[in-house]
Design a protein around this motif. Structure first.
Motif, short mmCIF file in Angstrom:
data_model
loop_
_atom_site.label_atom_id
_atom_site.label_comp_id
_atom_site.label_asym_id
_atom_site.label_seq_id
_atom_site.Cartn_x
_atom_site.Cartn_y
_atom_site.Cartn_z
N HIS A 410 0.86 -1.12 0.03
CA HIS A 410 -0.05 -0.03 0.18
C HIS A 410 0.76 1.34 0.05
N VAL A 411 1.82 1.11 1.10
CA VAL A 411 2.85 2.44 1.11
C VAL A 411 3.53 2.59 -0.21
N LEU A 412 4.01 1.63 -1.11
CA LEU A 412 4.52 1.61 -2.30
C LEU A 412 3.71 2.29 -3.39
N GLY A 416 4.48 5.65 -5.13
CA GLY A 416 4.55 6.01 -6.63
C GLY A 416 3.49 7.33 -7.03
N ALA A 417 2.58 7.33 -6.51
CA ALA A 417 1.53 8.42 -6.80
C ALA A 417 2.19 9.72 -6.23
N SER A 418 3.26 9.79 -5.27
CA SER A 418 3.69 11.08 -4.76
C SER A 418 4.92 11.52 -5.44
N LEU A 419 5.30 10.74 -6.04
CA LEU A 419 6.71 10.81 -6.85
C LEU A 419 6.52 11.07 -8.40
N GLY A 420 5.24 10.35 -8.85
CA GLY A 420 5.12 10.63 -10.48
C GLY A 420 6.03 9.66 -11.32
N PRO A 421 6.01 10.40 -12.35
CA PRO A 421 6.74 9.51 -13.70
C PRO A 421 8.07 9.11 -13.44
N ASP A 459 -1.95 7.07 -11.18
CA ASP A 459 -1.76 8.53 -10.46
C ASP A 459 -0.25 8.87 -10.78
N ALA A 460 0.97 7.98 -10.82
CA ALA A 460 2.15 8.31 -11.11
C ALA A 460 2.32 8.56 -12.59
N LYS A 461 1.67 8.17 -13.25
CA LYS A 461 1.65 8.33 -14.95
C LYS A 461 2.80 7.45 -15.21
N VAL A 462 3.28 6.23 -14.63
CA VAL A 462 4.32 5.44 -15.41
C VAL A 462 3.72 4.85 -16.37
N PRO A 463 4.60 4.76 -17.47
CA PRO A 463 4.27 4.16 -18.87
C PRO A 463 3.89 2.81 -18.62
N LEU A 464 2.73 2.20 -19.19
CA LEU A 464 2.32 0.82 -19.29
C LEU A 464 3.34 -0.11 -19.70
N ALA A 465 4.09 0.48 -21.02
CA ALA A 465 5.15 -0.33 -21.47
C ALA A 465 6.31 -0.59 -20.76
#
Length: 535
Positions: A410-412, A416-421, A459-465
Motif C-alpha cells: 500500500h505504501v509503495l 508511486g503516486a507521490s513521486l510521479g513519472p 496516479d504516477a503516470k508510469v508508462p504501461l510499456a
C-alpha cells in the motif's frame, strides 16, 4: 616630519599606536593610505545605507497598506450633489417601506449612471456606500430592508470601476480604500442570518478584485483576538475564511499569518470557537502542501494538541480542492505544474532504521509514518531522500507478518503516486517482487498489489510499456494470480502505444487459454484479441 593632516586620523584610529607612528614618520607616503581607508569607509557606509533602505522598502511592501480615512465634509458635499433631500429623508424614515423604496431608487440611480455617457466613478461608489452605511445602516432590523441594503452594496461593489494601481501612489487607490472600509462591516454581518450570504458574496467579490492577502489582512486587523469581536462573529469569520480558501485556493497567502490567526482563536475558552478553528485549520492543510502541524500545535495544551493532530490526520490523505474562482489577473497553475514538496528533512536515519526493527510494531509505525509524510505533501513530493525508503519497503515484501506485507505494498502505491513519472526508474527492481506477492494466499495482500500497480500507472503516470516485460512471469508461474491480473491487463492494454512491443505476452496468454477457470479463459480470449495485429 609634518604632523598628520585632517584626512589621516581614520588610519590612525583603526591602526592604534603602531599606525600613528607610521603615519608620523612616513610623511607624504602616509597620506595616500589614509585616503584609501577613508574611501573604503565611505563605501561601506554607502552600502550599509543602501541595504537599510532596501530592507525598509521590503518591510513597507510586506506591511498592510495604510488606508486614509474619509473626509466627512467632502463626502457630505458629494452626497448633496448626487442624492435628493427627499431620498435621504426616506432612507432614515421610520416606515420600513419608505426605507426599502429609497434603497431601490438609489440602486436605479446608480444603474442609470452606469448606462449614461458619464460612467459612475470610484469616488461616487464610495460616497453611496457611505450614505447607506449611515442610513438605514448595516444594523437595519427589518429583514426586507436589510436585504435591499445588501443588494445595493453588492451592486455598487460589482460595478465599481477598476483602478490602475500602477498609476496610483501606495495607499491612495480609491478602489482599495472602499474595500478596506467595507471589509470590517461585511465581516461583522457574517454572523447575522439575514445578511450572511450577501456579506459572503461581497467579501468574495473583493477577493476577486484585490487578492486574498489584502482582504485577509483587513480581516486579521478587525477580528484577530484579543480584538473584542464577539465569539459568534469570530466563528462566522473563520467559516468564511475556510470557504474562501476552498473556493480560491491558498495562492499567495502567508501560512504563518493564517495559522497565527487560527492559533489565537484556539486559545479561547469557548469550545465552539475551538471546534470551528480546528476545522478551518484542516481546510488550510488540505489546500496547501506545507505541513502546518508544528506551527499549529506549538505551545498548545496537550488535550488540544491531541484534538488538532487527530483532525489533521483525517485530512492528510485528501486531495486539495480545485479552485472554482480566481483573483483578477492571476495566472492559474495546474496542480501537476506546481512545485513538489521537499520531504527529505522528515526522512530521518532513525525512521529508515525502524523499517528493519525486530519489533513488528516499530516496522508498522515506520511505514505508516512514511505514508503520513507523503500524504502531508498531498502526494506531490520531490524524490530527494526517498530512494532508501523504497528499498526498505521492497525488503518488507518478504516480511513474515503478512499484514505488514500488505501495508508495504500500500505504501509503495502511495510512494508511486507521490513521486510521479520518475518511478519508472524503479520498475525494473521493485515491480517483480511486488507482482510475486500475487501468489500469496491472503486476499488482502493480492488486493494491495493490484492497488499499488494501479496507482503507479494511473496516479504516477508510469508508462504501461515499462510494466509489460514483467507481466509474463506472474501469469506463467502463479496461476492463482491470473484471475486478478488478467482483467487489469485487458483494461490497460488499449492505452498502450501502437508501436509498443507486446510479443512477450503471447505465450502467457496461450497458457491462460488452457486454464481451469472459465473466467480466466474468457479474459484470455479478450487479451488475445487485443494482442492480434490490427486490433
Amino acid at each position: 616630519a609634518p604632523a598628520p593632516t585632517a584626512t589621516a586620523p581614520p588610519a590612525a584610529a583603526t591602526g592604534g599606536r603602531k599606525a600613528t607612528r607610521k603615519a608620523s614618520s612616513g610623511g607624504a607616503s602616509a597620506r595616500p593610505a589614509g585616503k584609501t581607508a577613508a574611501v573604503a569607509a565611505a563605501e561601506r557606509v554607502a552600502k550599509h545605507e543602501e541595504h537599510t533602505e532596501a530592507k525598509a522598502e521590503a518591510a513597507s511592501a510586506a506591511e498592510p497598506e495604510a488606508i486614509p480615512e474619509l473626509i466627512i465634509s467632502e463626502v457630505e458635499e458629494k452626497i448633496d450633489a448626487m442624492v435628493t433631500t427627499v431620498m435621504r429623508e426616506q432612507l432614515s424614515d421610520g416606515d420600513w417601506q419608505d426605507r426599502q423604496s429609497a434603497l431601490q431608487q438609489l440602486q436605479i440611480l446608480a444603474g442609470q449612471r452606469l448606462e449614461g455617457e458619464c460612467p459612475i466613478t470610484c469616488q461616487e461608489v464610495e460616497v453611496l456606500l457611505y450614505l447607506v452605511k449611515q442610513s438605514p445602516g448595516y444594523g437595519e432590523a427589518h429583514p426586507k430592508v436589510a436585504s435591499s441594503l445588501m443588494d445595493v452594496v453588492q451592486f455598487l461593489v460589482a460595478q465599481c470601476p477598476v483602478c490602475n494601481e500602477k498609476r496610483v501612489a501606495r495607499g491612495q487607490c480609491v478602489e482599495k480604500r472602499i474595500a478596506a472600509h467595507l471589509i470590517p462591516d461585511m465581516a461583522e454581518l457574517l454572523s447575522q442570518s439575514k445578511t450572511r450570504f450577501a456579506a459572503e458574496a461581497v467579501l468574495c467579490s473583493l477577493v476577486e478584485r484585490h487578492g486574498r492577502t489584502f482582504v485577509f489582512q483587513q480581516v486579521y486587523c478587525y477580528a484577530k483576538p484579543p480584538s473584542g469581536v464577539p465569539i459568534k462573529t469570530l466563528c462566522a469569520v473563520l467559516e468564511w475564511m475556510s470557504m474562501c480558501v476552498e473556493e480560491f485556493g491558498v495562492g499567495e497567502l502567508s501560512m504563518d499569518e493564517l495559522v497565527g490567526f487560527v492559533r489565537a482563536c484556539l486559545n479561547s475558552v469557548n469550545p465552539n470557537l475551538k471546534r470551528i478553528a480546528i476545522a478551518t485549520l484542516c481546510m488550510f492543510q488540505r489546500c496547501t502542501r506545507e505541513d502546518l502541524h508544528d506551527r499549529a500545535v506549538r505551545d498548545l495544551k496537550s488535550v488540544l494538541v491531541t484534538n488538532v493532530e487527530r483532525e489533521l490526520k483525517k485530512v492528510a490523505s485528501q486531495t486539495p480542492p480545485h479552485p472554482r474562482r480566481f483573483v483578477r489577473g492571476e495566472e492559474v497553475v495546474p496542480l501537476a505544474d506546481q512545485p513538489r514538496a521537499d520531504v527529505s528533512g522528515k526522512l530521518t536515519p532513525d525512521l529508515l532504521a525502524s523499517f528493519a526493527n525486530k519489533d513488528w510494531t516499530k516496522r508498522r509505525d515506520a511505514m505508516q509514518r512514511l505514508e503520513d509524510i507523503l500524504l502531508g505533501a498531498h502526494k506531490h513530493a520531490q524524490p530527494k531522500g526517498v530512494s532508501p525508503f523504497i528499498s526498505a519497503l521492497k525488503k518488507r515484501l518478504t516480511d513474515s507478518n503478512k499484514n505488514l506485507v500488505a501495508l508495504a505494498l500500500h505504501v509503495l502505491g502511495v510512494v508511486g503516486a507521490s513521486l510521479g513519472p520518475i518511478m519508472e526508474k524503479t520498475v525494473k527492481s521493485v515491480l517483480p517482487p511486488m507482482l510475486a506477492c500475487l501468489n500469496d494466499q491472503k486476499k488482502s495482500v493480492v488486493a494491495a498489489v493490484m492497488e499499488a500497480i494501479d496507482a503507479w500507472v494511473e496516479d504516477a503516470k508510469v508508462p504501461l510499456a515499462a510494466f509489460v516485460p514483467h507481466l509474463p512471469e506472474p501469469l506463467l508461474k502463479a496461476p492463482t494470480s491470473r484471475a486478478d491480473l488478467i482483467p487489469w491487463i485487458v483494461k490497460k492494454l488499449p492505452a498502450l502505444p501502437a508501436d509498443a512491443d507486446t510479443s512477450v505476452l503471447v505465450a502467457p496468454t496461450v497458457q491462460c487459454l488452457q486454464d481451469r477457470n472459465a473466467q480466466v479463459r474468457h479474459l484470455a480470449e479478450e487479451m488475445c484479441a487485443l494482442l492480434l495485429p490490427g486490433n
